[in-house]
Design an enzyme around this catalytic site. Sequence first.
Site, PDB file in Angstrom:
ATOM      1  N   GLU A   1      32.587  73.247  52.644  1.00 55.85           N
ATOM      2  CA  GLU A   1      32.674  74.736  52.241  1.00 55.85           C
ATOM      3  C   GLU A   1      33.480  74.889  50.983  1.00 55.85           C
ATOM      4  O   GLU A   1      33.196  75.800  50.124  1.00 55.85           O
ATOM      5  CB  GLU A   1      33.375  75.416  53.407  1.00 55.85           C
ATOM      6  CG  GLU A   1      32.569  75.613  54.805  1.00 55.85           C
ATOM      7  CD  GLU A   1      31.232  76.085  54.461  1.00 55.85           C
ATOM      8  OE1 GLU A   1      31.165  76.900  53.646  1.00 55.85           O
ATOM      9  OE2 GLU A   1      30.302  75.469  55.179  1.00 55.85           O
TER      10      GLU A   1
ATOM     11  N   TRP B   1      30.979  74.186  48.359  1.00 58.68           N
ATOM     12  CA  TRP B   1      30.204  75.782  48.065  1.00 58.68           C
ATOM     13  C   TRP B   1      30.948  76.474  47.081  1.00 58.68           C
ATOM     14  O   TRP B   1      30.426  77.067  46.177  1.00 58.68           O
ATOM     15  CB  TRP B   1      30.002  76.450  49.288  1.00 58.68           C
ATOM     16  CG  TRP B   1      28.878  77.460  49.333  1.00 58.68           C
ATOM     17  CD1 TRP B   1      29.177  78.829  49.066  1.00 58.68           C
ATOM     18  CD2 TRP B   1      27.484  77.343  48.926  1.00 58.68           C
ATOM     19  NE1 TRP B   1      27.924  79.411  48.907  1.00 58.68           N
ATOM     20  CE2 TRP B   1      26.986  78.518  48.781  1.00 58.68           C
ATOM     21  CE3 TRP B   1      26.806  76.292  48.977  1.00 58.68           C
ATOM     22  CZ2 TRP B   1      25.500  78.781  48.682  1.00 58.68           C
ATOM     23  CZ3 TRP B   1      25.141  76.332  48.546  1.00 58.68           C
ATOM     24  CH2 TRP B   1      24.515  77.650  48.615  1.00 58.68           C
TER      25      TRP B   1
ATOM     26  N   TRP C   1      11.637  96.812  42.850  1.00 57.84           N
ATOM     27  CA  TRP C   1      12.782  97.541  43.753  1.00 57.84           C
ATOM     28  C   TRP C   1      12.126  98.874  43.815  1.00 57.84           C
ATOM     29  O   TRP C   1      12.138  99.525  42.691  1.00 57.84           O
ATOM     30  CB  TRP C   1      14.277  97.542  43.240  1.00 57.84           C
ATOM     31  CG  TRP C   1      14.745  96.056  43.031  1.00 57.84           C
ATOM     32  CD1 TRP C   1      14.941  95.451  41.893  1.00 57.84           C
ATOM     33  CD2 TRP C   1      15.137  95.338  44.195  1.00 57.84           C
ATOM     34  NE1 TRP C   1      15.487  94.359  42.292  1.00 57.84           N
ATOM     35  CE2 TRP C   1      15.648  94.222  43.624  1.00 57.84           C
ATOM     36  CE3 TRP C   1      15.327  95.472  45.410  1.00 57.84           C
ATOM     37  CZ2 TRP C   1      16.225  92.978  44.348  1.00 57.84           C
ATOM     38  CZ3 TRP C   1      15.936  94.434  46.348  1.00 57.84           C
ATOM     39  CH2 TRP C   1      16.367  93.250  45.557  1.00 57.84           C
TER      40      TRP C   1
ATOM     41  N   ASN D   1      31.472  84.768  57.920  1.00 59.52           N
ATOM     42  CA  ASN D   1      30.278  84.509  56.908  1.00 59.52           C
ATOM     43  C   ASN D   1      28.933  84.266  57.275  1.00 59.52           C
ATOM     44  O   ASN D   1      28.183  84.964  56.694  1.00 59.52           O
ATOM     45  CB  ASN D   1      30.771  82.910  56.414  1.00 59.52           C
ATOM     46  CG  ASN D   1      29.593  82.511  55.345  1.00 59.52           C
ATOM     47  OD1 ASN D   1      29.807  83.309  54.345  1.00 59.52           O
ATOM     48  ND2 ASN D   1      29.006  81.678  55.588  1.00 59.52           N
TER      49      ASN D   1
ATOM     50  N   TRP E   1      20.072  93.546  45.127  1.00 55.35           N
ATOM     51  CA  TRP E   1      21.351  92.995  45.519  1.00 55.35           C
ATOM     52  C   TRP E   1      22.562  93.446  44.818  1.00 55.35           C
ATOM     53  O   TRP E   1      23.922  93.218  45.202  1.00 55.35           O
ATOM     54  CB  TRP E   1      21.135  91.457  45.370  1.00 55.35           C
ATOM     55  CG  TRP E   1      21.022  90.817  43.905  1.00 55.35           C
ATOM     56  CD1 TRP E   1      19.788  90.685  43.409  1.00 55.35           C
ATOM     57  CD2 TRP E   1      21.906  90.756  43.091  1.00 55.35           C
ATOM     58  NE1 TRP E   1      20.028  90.357  42.117  1.00 55.35           N
ATOM     59  CE2 TRP E   1      21.190  90.136  41.872  1.00 55.35           C
ATOM     60  CE3 TRP E   1      23.330  90.691  43.083  1.00 55.35           C
ATOM     61  CZ2 TRP E   1      21.921  89.912  40.676  1.00 55.35           C
ATOM     62  CZ3 TRP E   1      24.054  90.241  41.848  1.00 55.35           C
ATOM     63  CH2 TRP E   1      23.484  89.841  40.565  1.00 55.35           C
TER      64      TRP E   1
ATOM     65  N   TRP F   1      25.292  86.555  46.954  1.00 56.83           N
ATOM     66  CA  TRP F   1      24.459  87.649  46.984  1.00 56.83           C
ATOM     67  C   TRP F   1      23.204  87.167  46.291  1.00 56.83           C
ATOM     68  O   TRP F   1      22.279  87.347  46.813  1.00 56.83           O
ATOM     69  CB  TRP F   1      25.143  88.976  46.206  1.00 56.83           C
ATOM     70  CG  TRP F   1      25.629  89.657  47.100  1.00 56.83           C
ATOM     71  CD1 TRP F   1      26.932  89.928  47.308  1.00 56.83           C
ATOM     72  CD2 TRP F   1      25.370  90.733  48.127  1.00 56.83           C
ATOM     73  NE1 TRP F   1      27.503  90.650  48.277  1.00 56.83           N
ATOM     74  CE2 TRP F   1      26.480  91.189  48.707  1.00 56.83           C
ATOM     75  CE3 TRP F   1      24.009  91.083  48.502  1.00 56.83           C
ATOM     76  CZ2 TRP F   1      25.964  92.284  49.735  1.00 56.83           C
ATOM     77  CZ3 TRP F   1      23.794  92.200  49.410  1.00 56.83           C
ATOM     78  CH2 TRP F   1      24.688  92.557  50.113  1.00 56.83           C
TER      79      TRP F   1
END
Length: 453
Positions: A272, A275, A303, A339, A357, A380
């Site tokens: 993690e 990441w 969109w 998360n 987003w 995102w």
Amino acid sequence: MSRPSIVWVRDDLRIADNPALSAAVARDEPVIALFVLDEQSPGIRPLGGAARWWLHRSLQSLAARLSEHGGVLVLRRGRAADVVPALVAESGAGAVFWNRRYGEPERTIDAALKTGLRADGLDVQSFAANLLFEPWTVQTGQGTPFQVFTPFWRACLQAPAPRLPLPGPAVIRGPGRAPASEDLASWGLLPTGPDWSGGLAETWEPGEPAARARLRDFLREDLAGYDRARDEPAAGVTSGLSPRLRWGEVSPFTVWHETLQGDAEPGRFLTELGWREFAWHTLFHFPALARQNLRPAFDAFPWPPLDPGHLRAWQRGRTGIPLVDAGMRELWRTGTMHNRVRMVTASFLVKNLLIDWRRGEEWFWDTLVDADAASNPFNWQWVAGSGADAAPYFRVFNPELQAQKFDPDGRYVGQWAPEYRGQHADTAGPIVDLRASRAAALDAYEYVKRAGR
């Protein structure tokens, strides 16, 4: 005549393992710690409301910590390019030290200051303090940035091991007469009219001492069960370190080495951290991460016109989807969200409501205490399918199946959205049909694929 050293603190609000502070103390001259609230420099993104609350409390803690060790924290507001040289002239400083930042606007400011101050004869140094692996040091075999996590992290683990954390100085020699400092309260970082931060104050204690205590507690009590239960939002085994790392109240080097030295196997936990490193690696090489699709093909995504009612329902946790609503209410109350639930709520906004987003990224930026310039847009874009190592667009998190798998007894939903408890919950139906909206999302994804051919 002594010439003090200025330590310009930014997202490194700690004394322990602070290389810039250690370098200043080693000069054996008075030390002035400076924090600049810069909301004016070009490209600097203003902090969201939850982040401003955290910053206020963390600066209070840092000022107290510095004072305990003999030091002083000076607060100034304005463009860093103006404030730092002004304090140099005012204090007669002979050196300025800071820990490196990795966003493009920040790097531009820092590079110009370093050049200008050195031209004036000052000793100016910057240090690696907030990432285990600086972004330019990790490259593919072709010398390009990584866009897939697994080979990126493999390359990091094959590099020299992260350095050991530095001890905090026992004594910080302050100036005989400290420069004037602005009043923290005058910055208006705390919410008023209304004060919505009660839940944040109940949930968090910002500052370095609390960060170190949380790390110790996590390693002792929760790490052993982390791999097994980390996806269960009601299990309470997450580290709680993300805002601590975001504000630099604890360094990643400290987290890394104390985890390896503990009794429990680290399992996936250190991945993690990887990441987080990957997010900063991506931002460094793609500075427009919060504004532009990393994958240009997604610029063609169709969109639909924004439905303001749907966006408000999502923001307020009133979508009629229990896990989504629970997560969004946890976010509003505490400034954080588990998360797994973050992924579900983000997927619902983008792939069921078909809302860009960037709208979700903006909301999280304002409401998360741990929102930073890299991880927030990076995650995102990962969910949206437009970013690095992205989840395929056809992977739509079904919030009902996710709840059955990770909150089977409804403890998490019951805590944050209690109206959904029981078989006869009195709630309005979902604002969209999950099956139909998923099909619409897949149609849009196919359009992007065809447009890219």
